[in-house]
Motif scaffolding. Structure first.
Motif, PDB file in Angstrom:
ATOM      1  N   CYS A   1      -3.043   1.688  -1.083  1.00  0.00           N
ATOM      2  CA  CYS A   1      -3.045   1.286  -2.485  1.00  0.00           C
ATOM      3  C   CYS A   1      -4.092   0.185  -2.640  1.00  0.00           C
ATOM      4  O   CYS A   1      -4.804  -0.129  -1.695  1.00  0.00           O
ATOM      5  CB  CYS A   1      -1.662   0.790  -2.904  1.00  0.00           C
ATOM      6  SG  CYS A   1      -1.182  -0.699  -2.006  1.00  0.00           S
TER       7      CYS A   1
ATOM      8  N   HIS B   1      -3.705  -2.774  -2.447  1.00  0.00           N
ATOM      9  CA  HIS B   1      -3.414  -3.878  -1.519  1.00  0.00           C
ATOM     10  C   HIS B   1      -3.814  -3.557  -0.090  1.00  0.00           C
ATOM     11  O   HIS B   1      -3.689  -4.393   0.787  1.00  0.00           O
ATOM     12  CB  HIS B   1      -1.924  -4.230  -1.572  1.00  0.00           C
ATOM     13  CG  HIS B   1      -1.418  -4.430  -2.961  1.00  0.00           C
ATOM     14  ND1 HIS B   1      -0.538  -3.557  -3.568  1.00  0.00           N
ATOM     15  CD2 HIS B   1      -1.717  -5.373  -3.892  1.00  0.00           C
ATOM     16  CE1 HIS B   1      -0.296  -3.961  -4.799  1.00  0.00           C
ATOM     17  NE2 HIS B   1      -1.013  -5.059  -5.036  1.00  0.00           N
TER      18      HIS B   1
ATOM     19  N   TRP C   1      -1.123   1.222   3.976  1.00  0.00           N
ATOM     20  CA  TRP C   1       0.294   0.944   4.154  1.00  0.00           C
ATOM     21  C   TRP C   1       0.666   0.913   5.643  1.00  0.00           C
ATOM     22  O   TRP C   1       0.014   1.534   6.468  1.00  0.00           O
ATOM     23  CB  TRP C   1       1.139   1.994   3.414  1.00  0.00           C
ATOM     24  CG  TRP C   1       1.093   1.785   1.925  1.00  0.00           C
ATOM     25  CD1 TRP C   1       0.078   1.192   1.217  1.00  0.00           C
ATOM     26  CD2 TRP C   1       2.084   2.155   0.979  1.00  0.00           C
ATOM     27  NE1 TRP C   1       0.375   1.180  -0.113  1.00  0.00           N
ATOM     28  CE2 TRP C   1       1.610   1.764  -0.302  1.00  0.00           C
ATOM     29  CE3 TRP C   1       3.327   2.783   1.065  1.00  0.00           C
ATOM     30  CZ2 TRP C   1       2.340   1.983  -1.458  1.00  0.00           C
ATOM     31  CZ3 TRP C   1       4.058   3.002  -0.090  1.00  0.00           C
ATOM     32  CH2 TRP C   1       3.572   2.602  -1.341  1.00  0.00           C
TER      33      TRP C   1
ATOM     34  N   CYS D   1       3.926  -0.709   1.426  1.00  0.00           N
ATOM     35  CA  CYS D   1       2.777  -1.427   0.858  1.00  0.00           C
ATOM     36  C   CYS D   1       2.638  -2.752   1.613  1.00  0.00           C
ATOM     37  O   CYS D   1       3.639  -3.444   1.822  1.00  0.00           O
ATOM     38  CB  CYS D   1       3.018  -1.688  -0.629  1.00  0.00           C
ATOM     39  SG  CYS D   1       1.943  -2.963  -1.325  1.00  0.00           S
TER      40      CYS D   1
ATOM     41  N   CYS E   1       3.750  -3.102  -4.707  1.00  0.00           N
ATOM     42  CA  CYS E   1       3.831  -1.797  -5.368  1.00  0.00           C
ATOM     43  C   CYS E   1       5.283  -1.449  -5.684  1.00  0.00           C
ATOM     44  O   CYS E   1       6.201  -1.902  -5.008  1.00  0.00           O
ATOM     45  CB  CYS E   1       3.218  -0.719  -4.481  1.00  0.00           C
ATOM     46  SG  CYS E   1       1.421  -0.727  -4.513  1.00  0.00           S
TER      47      CYS E   1
HETATM   48 ZN   LIG Z   1       0.485  -1.937  -2.825  1.00  0.00          ZN
END
Ligand SMILES: [Zn+2]
Length: 372
Positions: A263, A265, A268, A284, A289
Motif C-alpha cells: 500500500c 505505506h 506488507w 500493513c 490501512c
Molecule cells: Zn497501509
C-alpha cells in the motif's frame, strides 16, 4: 573405482547387520519361500553378499565374491561358505520375484530408524539425479552420422543433467534416481528409479505418498524450481505438506504477482499462516490501512511458508541434503557405476544399495550409548 577413499568397514559390521532383527527377518521370510538356488547356498550368505557389495563399494559380483573369498573374517561373517558369482546373479532374480519382502525389510529398517530419530521425515528434500546406463551410450552411430536406434539397455533413455559446480550440464543415457531425503539425518526415506527421459516433477508427490505409507509425518517438502508448479503445490497441500520451492520465473512472476500485498505505506509484512484455511496473513506496515491485515490464499506464488521469511530460506538451504546423499550413495556405496541393465535390475540395485546404507545407519544409531 572402489579406491582408497571409501570408508573402511569391518567384517564385524557385516555380521552385525545380518544379525539385526530387520535383516534377519528378511532372511527368514526368504527361507520360508522354499526357493533353492543352485547350488543351494544359505539365504543368509546370499543376503550377506548383497550387503557386502554395497558396504565395500564394489560394482560387480565377481569382485565381491573375490573380496569375500580372500578375507577369512568376511567369510566367517556370512557363515563360512562363499557363494559363486552365478549364485549371486540367481539370487538377484529371486529378490526381484519377492520384491514385496525386500520392500517390507526396507520399511522395517526405516521404522526402526524413526524410533532412534524421533521427528525423522518431517522435512524432506526431493530431487532427481542421473544414473548413466551400463550400455553403449554413444548417441550417434558415427561422427555426424545418424542417431543410434538400438542400445544394449532398451529401458534406458536420453536424459538431461543440470550443471553442478564445475561440471557442465548436458545429455546422458540411462536412468534417474528420484529420492526424498530427511534433511535432519540426511537419509533417504523414499525413492524410485525411472528412465532418464522421464520428467522429474511428476514423481515428487508419489515419493511423499511412499514416505507417508512408511509412517513418516512429512511436514515440508523442499524442492528446486523445477518442481515449482501448481499441481505439485496443490498436491502437497492436499497431503498437509507445506511445499518450499525456489520461484520459477514465469510470466506472472515477471508481472510481480508473487509479491506480498503493498500500500502507500510500503510492502506488507507476514503475520502468520493458517494451515486449515490454507492462507497466509499480511499486515500493513504502519497499521493505518483499513482493514490493516488481510488473508492471501496459498498457491505456488504465495506458499504457506512465504519465500520472504527466514524459515523458508533456512529450509531451502537444507535442500543440499539430497544432493549430498546422492553423492555418497554413488561414490561411497557403489550406486554407480551401474553394472546391470534393465529397469527392474537397476531398481533392485538401488534398493539393495540404499538398504545397506540405511541398515548401517541404524546399527550405528543403536550403538551410540545413551548420554550419562
Ligand atoms: Zn497501509
Amino acid at each position: 573405482m572402489d579406491g582408497t577413499k571409501v570408508p573402511r568397514r569391518s567384517a564385524a559390521e557385516l555380521a552385525g547387520l545380518l544379525d539385526s532383527p530387520e535383516i534377519a527377518r528378511l532372511v527368514s521370510e526368504l527361507e520360508a519361500t522354499r526357493w533353492t538356488g543352485r547350488p543351494g547356498y544359505p539365504i543368509r550368505a546370499m543376503v550377506g553378499m548383497a550387503l557386502a557389495k554395497s558396504l565395500y563399494s564394489i560394482p560387480t559380483w565377481t569382485r565381491t565374491v573375490g573380496l569375500v573369498s580372500e578375507h577369512a573374517a568376511l567369510r566367517e561373517a556370512i557363515g563360512g561358505e562363499v557363494p559363486s558369482v552365478y549364485a549371486c546373479y540367481r539370487f538377484g532374480a529371486k529378490l526381484r520375484a519377492y520384491a514385496n519382502l525386500l520392500d517390507a525389510c526396507i520399511a522395517g529398517v526405516l521404522e526402526s530408524l524413526r524410533a532412534e530419530h524421533p521427528g525423522m521425515g518431517a522435512d524432506v528434500a526431493i530431487d532427481g539425479s542421473d544414473l548413466p546406463a551400463y550400455a553403449n551410450g554413444q548417441r550417434y552411430v558415427s561422427k555426424d552420422g545418424p542417431e543410434r536406434e538400438r542400445f544394449s539397455d532398451p529401458d534406458a533413455s536420453w536424459g538431461h543433467r543440470s550443471a553442478v559446480s564445475t561440471r557442465k550440464g548436458g545429455g546422458y543415457y540411462g536412468y534417474k534416481v528420484h529420492a526424498a531425503v530427511d534433511t535432519a539425518t540426511g537419509l533417504p526415506i523414499a525413492w524410485t528409479v525411472e528412465t532418464a527421459s522421464a520428467a522429474e516433477s511428476p514423481f515428487a508427490l508419489a515419493l511423499i505418498d511412499k514416505a507417508r505409507e512408511r509412517g513418516f509425518q512429512v511436514k515440508t517438502a523442499i524442492m528446486d524450481k523445477g518442481y515449482d508448479n501448481g499441481p505439485i503445490h496443490d498436491g502437497c497441500m492436499d497431503r498437509d505438506v507445506a511445499p518450499v520451492t525456489a520461484l520459477r520465473k514465469t510470466e506472472r512472476v515477471k508481472r510481480g504477482e508473487h509479491k506480498p500485498p503493498s500500500c502507500e505505506h510500503g510492502e506488507w509484512t507476514f503475520a502468520g499462516a493458517d494451515y486449515k484455511r490454507r492462507a497466509t496473513k499480511w499486515r500493513c506496515p504502519t497499521g493505518e490501512c483499513k482493514p490493516a491485515s488481510r488473508w492471501v490464499k496459498a498457491d505456488r506464488l504465495h506458499p504457506l511458508i512465504p519465500r520472504e521469511t527466514a524459515r523458508s530460506r533456512k529450509l531451502y538451504h537444507s535442500r543440499g541434503a539430497v544432493e549430498r546423499e546422492f553423492g555418497r550413495l554413488k561414490h561411497e556405496w557403489a550406486l554407480l557405476p551401474l553394472r546391470v541393465r534393465g529397469l527392474e535390475r537397476v531398481r533392485l540395485h538401488a534398493d539393495l544399495t540404499i538398504l545397506a546404507k540405511l541398515a548401517c545407519a541404524l546399527s550405528r544409531a543403536r550403538a551410540v550409548p545413551l548420554a550419562a
